[in-house]
Design a protein around this motif. Sequence first.
Motif, mmCIF file in Angstrom:
data_model
loop_
_atom_site.group_PDB
_atom_site.id
_atom_site.type_symbol
_atom_site.label_atom_id
_atom_site.label_comp_id
_atom_site.label_asym_id
_atom_site.label_seq_id
_atom_site.Cartn_x
_atom_site.Cartn_y
_atom_site.Cartn_z
ATOM 1 N N MET A 1 0.621 -1.071 -0.041
ATOM 2 C CA MET A 1 0.043 -0.151 -0.298
ATOM 3 C C MET A 1 1.019 1.073 -0.100
ATOM 4 O O MET A 1 1.927 1.407 0.772
ATOM 5 N N ARG A 2 0.483 2.179 -0.815
ATOM 6 C CA ARG A 2 1.295 3.528 -0.867
ATOM 7 C C ARG A 2 0.473 4.612 0.093
ATOM 8 O O ARG A 2 -0.567 4.885 -0.420
ATOM 9 N N ILE A 3 1.222 5.177 0.910
ATOM 10 C CA ILE A 3 0.575 6.071 1.729
ATOM 11 C C ILE A 3 1.200 7.279 1.703
ATOM 12 O O ILE A 3 2.580 7.245 1.953
ATOM 13 N N LEU A 4 0.454 8.295 1.506
ATOM 14 C CA LEU A 4 1.031 9.607 1.427
ATOM 15 C C LEU A 4 1.016 10.367 2.809
ATOM 16 O O LEU A 4 -0.328 10.599 3.313
ATOM 17 N N ILE A 5 1.935 10.515 3.537
ATOM 18 C CA ILE A 5 1.900 11.430 5.107
ATOM 19 C C ILE A 5 2.300 12.778 4.696
ATOM 20 O O ILE A 5 3.170 13.108 4.140
ATOM 21 N N THR A 6 1.273 13.644 5.138
ATOM 22 C CA THR A 6 1.454 15.206 5.174
ATOM 23 C C THR A 6 1.889 15.686 6.537
ATOM 24 O O THR A 6 1.603 15.306 7.662
ATOM 25 N N ASN A 7 2.850 16.842 6.399
ATOM 26 C CA ASN A 7 3.197 17.492 7.816
ATOM 27 C C ASN A 7 3.608 18.944 7.533
ATOM 28 O O ASN A 7 3.885 19.142 6.214
ATOM 29 N N HIS A 8 3.410 19.958 8.267
ATOM 30 C CA HIS A 8 3.674 21.235 7.794
ATOM 31 C C HIS A 8 5.169 21.471 7.934
ATOM 32 O O HIS A 8 5.442 22.399 7.042
ATOM 33 N N GLY A 9 6.024 20.577 8.341
ATOM 34 C CA GLY A 9 7.591 20.672 8.023
ATOM 35 C C GLY A 9 8.127 19.243 8.525
ATOM 36 O O GLY A 9 7.692 18.542 9.249
ATOM 37 N N LEU A 10 9.256 19.359 8.103
ATOM 38 C CA LEU A 10 10.198 17.952 8.514
ATOM 39 C C LEU A 10 11.557 18.530 8.636
ATOM 40 O O LEU A 10 12.398 17.797 8.344
ATOM 41 N N ASP A 11 11.636 19.394 9.346
ATOM 42 C CA ASP A 11 13.006 20.261 9.516
ATOM 43 C C ASP A 11 13.435 20.015 10.947
ATOM 44 O O ASP A 11 14.270 19.192 11.215
ATOM 45 N N ALA A 12 12.609 20.747 11.924
ATOM 46 C CA ALA A 12 13.024 20.685 13.301
ATOM 47 C C ALA A 12 12.698 19.256 13.960
ATOM 48 O O ALA A 12 11.808 18.658 13.514
ATOM 49 N N ARG A 13 13.513 18.927 15.045
ATOM 50 C CA ARG A 13 13.209 17.637 15.509
ATOM 51 C C ARG A 13 12.229 18.021 16.966
ATOM 52 O O ARG A 13 12.620 18.277 18.010
ATOM 53 N N ALA A 14 10.613 18.042 16.389
ATOM 54 C CA ALA A 14 9.675 18.350 17.222
ATOM 55 C C ALA A 14 8.778 17.362 16.990
ATOM 56 O O ALA A 14 8.934 16.238 16.352
ATOM 57 N N GLY A 15 7.691 17.325 17.762
ATOM 58 C CA GLY A 15 6.745 16.608 18.047
ATOM 59 C C GLY A 15 6.116 15.857 16.493
ATOM 60 O O GLY A 15 6.246 14.719 16.417
ATOM 61 N N THR A 16 5.496 16.490 15.928
ATOM 62 C CA THR A 16 4.679 15.909 14.669
ATOM 63 C C THR A 16 5.804 15.381 13.571
ATOM 64 O O THR A 16 5.669 14.231 12.875
ATOM 65 N N GLU A 17 7.134 16.157 13.537
ATOM 66 C CA GLU A 17 7.975 15.707 12.627
ATOM 67 C C GLU A 17 8.328 14.370 13.155
ATOM 68 O O GLU A 17 8.699 13.496 11.946
ATOM 69 N N LEU A 18 8.750 14.332 14.361
ATOM 70 C CA LEU A 18 9.196 12.873 14.810
ATOM 71 C C LEU A 18 8.280 11.721 14.637
ATOM 72 O O LEU A 18 8.490 10.362 14.311
ATOM 73 N N TYR A 19 7.022 12.340 14.757
ATOM 74 C CA TYR A 19 5.822 11.338 14.762
ATOM 75 C C TYR A 19 5.737 10.698 13.374
ATOM 76 O O TYR A 19 5.555 9.365 13.191
ATOM 77 N N VAL A 20 6.087 11.831 12.225
ATOM 78 C CA VAL A 20 5.877 11.289 10.951
ATOM 79 C C VAL A 20 6.911 10.318 10.646
ATOM 80 O O VAL A 20 6.771 9.315 9.825
ATOM 81 N N ARG A 21 8.253 10.346 11.045
ATOM 82 C CA ARG A 21 9.394 9.857 11.085
ATOM 83 C C ARG A 21 9.106 8.319 11.451
ATOM 84 O O ARG A 21 9.468 7.232 10.662
ATOM 85 N N ASP A 22 8.645 8.229 12.576
ATOM 86 C CA ASP A 22 8.268 6.735 13.350
ATOM 87 C C ASP A 22 7.261 6.157 12.588
ATOM 88 O O ASP A 22 7.095 4.930 12.365
ATOM 89 N N LEU A 23 6.203 6.808 11.844
ATOM 90 C CA LEU A 23 5.144 6.164 11.405
ATOM 91 C C LEU A 23 5.482 5.737 10.093
ATOM 92 O O LEU A 23 5.239 4.700 9.553
ATOM 93 N N ALA A 24 6.496 6.458 9.234
ATOM 94 C CA ALA A 24 6.850 6.040 8.040
ATOM 95 C C ALA A 24 7.802 4.886 8.077
ATOM 96 O O ALA A 24 7.652 3.924 7.262
#
Length: 388
Positions: A1-24
């Motif tokens: 399955m191909r899943i597109l995950i969106t986020n406002h940024g993937l720059d700083a080591r902060a909450g949703t950024e790291l959440y996206v990393r771990d989810l991916a």
Amino acid sequence: MRILITNHGLDARAGTELYVRDLALGLKAAGHAPVCFAPVLGEVAAEISAAGIAVTDTLEGFDAPDILHGHHHHTTALACLAFPATPALFVCHGVLPWQEAPLARFSNIRRYAAVSEACRRKLLDAGIPADQIVMRLNGFDAARFNRGEPAANDADRKTRALLFSNIAQPVDLLPFRAACAAHGMRLDHAGRAGKVLGAPEEELPRYGLAFAKGRAAIEAMASGCAVMLADYGRIGPLVTTANFGALRSENFGIAVINDPPDQGVLQAAIAALDWDDAARVSARVREEAPFTNTVADYLGDYAAILEDGPADASGIADEARAYLSAILPHLSERDALAGKLYQETATRLDRDRELAALIVRAKDDPSAMKDLLERARWLDPSNPDLQG
């Protein structure tokens, strides 16, 4: 399955950024093909890419994915508009940030996920039907945070405490540092204004007590630390076996962090710390909160929302118009705040220049010295050294 995950940024080591990393990473480990989209890329994007996962700052030229996994309404809206027939899920991570509001209302969004009860209430208050909302509690990467020995077994750890916050500034540490010192503990600071922890799984097992919230609090507990909730200039309770369930349902977040950081309160909390109970909390986190559980829940969500087939894209123009209407007040507010900040900054710079000139004149001019003292009294009327 191909899943597109969106986020406002993937720059700083902060909450949703790291959440996206771990989810991916979790989706890839489960045999799927995640793609991460954010308009702003940086350190976290590079880490995701290094793991062999596609990262992009544009949706141009992309084939439609099987699922849209949306974080933040503006990037979710972009993905829904780019792929209007692709079923989607929107995740609410917070009650305060403007990006977390469910303003993107598109036909392809079939399910909403809340990471806490506070986020669930936010979705309900926004008019999202209860039967479209699922709870998806946060977790930790058990493969990375594999050093879960409790601090109860290590006397040295009990002498070290950590304030883990991207918000706190050095001055904010004073009551924490004084309270820790009263109990023979040294306090360190991790975060944007302190030491950025590139590998918290290596650093957290050095500490006995952590002041943190949300994901950081979970990772600290998983590393064997006792945890007292704190951030945004506030403090909450020590996490114990008695309050664990209620605090976890709120993601150990700001909904339960309500008190000013009084030194006496902090000292009393540290004095009441039960290291053996903290060890039981750590064991419970390690049993209940591996992020692989969250990934499995999301895979179940994807399967459920795919059952109804492609989304109906016939109303996409009306939905886009409704989204723009919903976002305009927020943009106007942010524009007004930016203008106010510009004016305040310009005024402050003018005053600083005037003050600098006055200081230079005061060296040789008694009247300028009098003006300088008047200015100082105006700036700090409670200072006894400036009275008289």
